[in-house]
Write a protein that holds these residues in place. Structure first.
Motif, PDB file in Angstrom:
ATOM      1  N   THR A  63       0.839  -1.207   0.000  1.00 43.79           N
ATOM      2  CA  THR A  63       0.000   0.000   0.000  1.00 43.79           C
ATOM      3  C   THR A  63       0.874   1.257   0.000  1.00 43.79           C
ATOM      4  O   THR A  63       0.577   2.234  -0.704  1.00 43.79           O
ATOM      5  CB  THR A  63      -0.926   0.001   1.232  1.00 43.79           C
ATOM      6  OG1 THR A  63      -1.783  -1.148   1.153  1.00 43.79           O
ATOM      7  CG2 THR A  63      -1.786   1.257   1.289  1.00 43.79           C
ATOM      8  N   GLU A 105      -7.691   0.543  -0.607  1.00 43.85           N
ATOM      9  CA  GLU A 105      -8.218  -0.645   0.043  1.00 43.85           C
ATOM     10  C   GLU A 105      -9.543  -0.345   0.743  1.00 43.85           C
ATOM     11  O   GLU A 105     -10.469  -1.149   0.716  1.00 43.85           O
ATOM     12  CB  GLU A 105      -7.168  -1.125   1.061  1.00 43.85           C
ATOM     13  CG  GLU A 105      -7.593  -2.336   1.830  1.00 43.85           C
ATOM     14  CD  GLU A 105      -6.458  -2.883   2.692  1.00 43.85           C
ATOM     15  OE1 GLU A 105      -5.286  -2.528   2.471  1.00 43.85           O
ATOM     16  OE2 GLU A 105      -6.762  -3.684   3.587  1.00 43.85           O
ATOM     17  N   ASP A 179      -5.955  -1.794  -4.747  1.00 44.84           N
ATOM     18  CA  ASP A 179      -5.313  -2.253  -3.517  1.00 44.84           C
ATOM     19  C   ASP A 179      -6.207  -3.270  -2.809  1.00 44.84           C
ATOM     20  O   ASP A 179      -7.318  -2.944  -2.405  1.00 44.84           O
ATOM     21  CB  ASP A 179      -5.028  -1.048  -2.608  1.00 44.84           C
ATOM     22  CG  ASP A 179      -3.991  -1.377  -1.543  1.00 44.84           C
ATOM     23  OD1 ASP A 179      -3.416  -2.488  -1.589  1.00 44.84           O
ATOM     24  OD2 ASP A 179      -3.747  -0.524  -0.673  1.00 44.84           O
ATOM     25  N   GLU A 180      -5.705  -4.475  -2.669  1.00 45.43           N
ATOM     26  CA  GLU A 180      -6.403  -5.538  -1.922  1.00 45.43           C
ATOM     27  C   GLU A 180      -7.866  -5.666  -2.325  1.00 45.43           C
ATOM     28  O   GLU A 180      -8.777  -5.545  -1.506  1.00 45.43           O
ATOM     29  CB  GLU A 180      -6.313  -5.271  -0.413  1.00 45.43           C
ATOM     30  CG  GLU A 180      -4.919  -5.203   0.125  1.00 45.43           C
ATOM     31  CD  GLU A 180      -4.165  -6.530   0.121  1.00 45.43           C
ATOM     32  OE1 GLU A 180      -4.796  -7.590  -0.079  1.00 45.43           O
ATOM     33  OE2 GLU A 180      -2.944  -6.507   0.301  1.00 45.43           O
TER      34      GLU A 180
HETATM   35 MG   LIG Z   1      -1.955  -2.826   2.120  1.00 42.13          MG
END
Ligand SMILES: [Mg+2]
Ligand SMILES: Nc1ncnc2c1ncn2[C@@H]1O[C@H](COP(=O)(O)OP(=O)(O)OP(=O)(O)O)[C@@H](O)[C@H]1O
Length: 253
Positions: A63, A105, A179-180
């Motif tokens: 991240t 995320e 992200d994720e």
């Molecule tokens: Mg992360």
């Protein structure tokens, strides 16, 4: 001659050729205050890439790296070239405008606003093409069109993830960083969202971070393994899936 040899051979020329269509991260260090979390990170994401995966365990720095490319964090050393321009002086908004769009995320949806209003918020850099882009996004995610007037906060987890991706696409990115993607999603939904990502990657380069290492590597043309803030392995998704280190540390059986 490999691309990298070629870049070295011409390195006294302005950095037009290498990275002009993508992102080049060169020897980047990043710290939160006194705590350094990225160490000498170098990688390239080319416009020809469909899916590039950034994998690694919790706290590896995935991240942090996305935030740094997005201009939300600044390197303490090294440089980042974004579509042929040094990004040091570009604001986060300018980085979005140039085509690097980061879906965080946490998704950061406006939960009280409707699905369509959320999509509209994503289009702030591309107002002229709004209707056309909206139609494209609805084409990829028909469920969002069905729920256009529904408050974003009332969507299911998977639908919210699709909305977050759709909002990213509204900025007409050249590289879409996710992200994720799979956080909080049941395995079946994860698979569905991954399939969508595969579809999207026909049009736009997708950079994704994942703790689900196997799934991400299966999807990725190229991948980087981050551990403790350093790139410790890179190669094609298939190559990394076969690597002993990955198999021992991340894959069971
Ligand atoms: Mg992360
Ligand atoms: N705002 C912050 N202040 C201080 N340290 C931070 C901050 N954000 C992240 N860190 C630290 O930086 C390191 C890298 O975190 P990062 O969130 O980039 O990892 P990650 O690879 O994305 O992990 P995950 O898979 O859990 O999302 C971690 O040790 C984390 O504790």
């Amino acid at each position: 001659m490999t691309d990298r040899d070629q870049a070295d051979a011409t390195s006294d020329h302005p950095p037009e050729a290498e990275g002009a269509d993508g992102v080049v991260v060169e020897n980047v260090d990043v710290a939160y205050g006194d705590l350094q979390v990225l160490w000498d990170v170098s990688l390239e994401i080319a416009a020809e890439d469909r899916i590039v995966a950034l994998v690694g365990p919790n706290g590896a720095g995935k991240t942090t790296l996305l935030k740094t490319i997005s201009g939300l964090l600044r390197p303490t050393d090294g440089r980042i070239e974004l579509f042929g321009t040094d990004s040091a002086d570009l604001s986060p908004a300018e980085i979005v405008r140039r085509g690097f769009v980061h879906v965080p995320e946490a998704r950061n949806l406006f939960t009280e606003m409707s699905v369509q209003e959320n999509l509209q918020m994503g289009a702030y850099t591309t107002r002229e093409q709004y209707q056309e882009t909206l139609a494209d996004v609805y084409n990829v995610f028909p469920v969002l069109e069905e729920r256009a007037d529904q408050a974003a906060g009332t969507l299911s987890g998977g639908e919210q993830q699709m909305l977050a991706i759709g909002r990213g696409l509204m900025a007409r990115p050249r590289i879409l960083a996710l992200d994720e993607l799979s956080v909080g999603l049941a395995p079946q939904l994860t698979e569905r969202v991954f399939r969508k990502v595969d579809d999207i990657s026909d049009e736009v380069t997708v950079l994704l971070t994942e703790q689900h290492v196997t799934e991400a590597l299966e999807l990725a043309d190229r991948a980087f393994l981050l551990e403790n803030g350093r790139v410790v392995a890179e190669g094609s998704g298939d190559y990394l899936l076969e690597s002993e280190h990955i198999r021992e540390a991340y894959l069971r059986g």
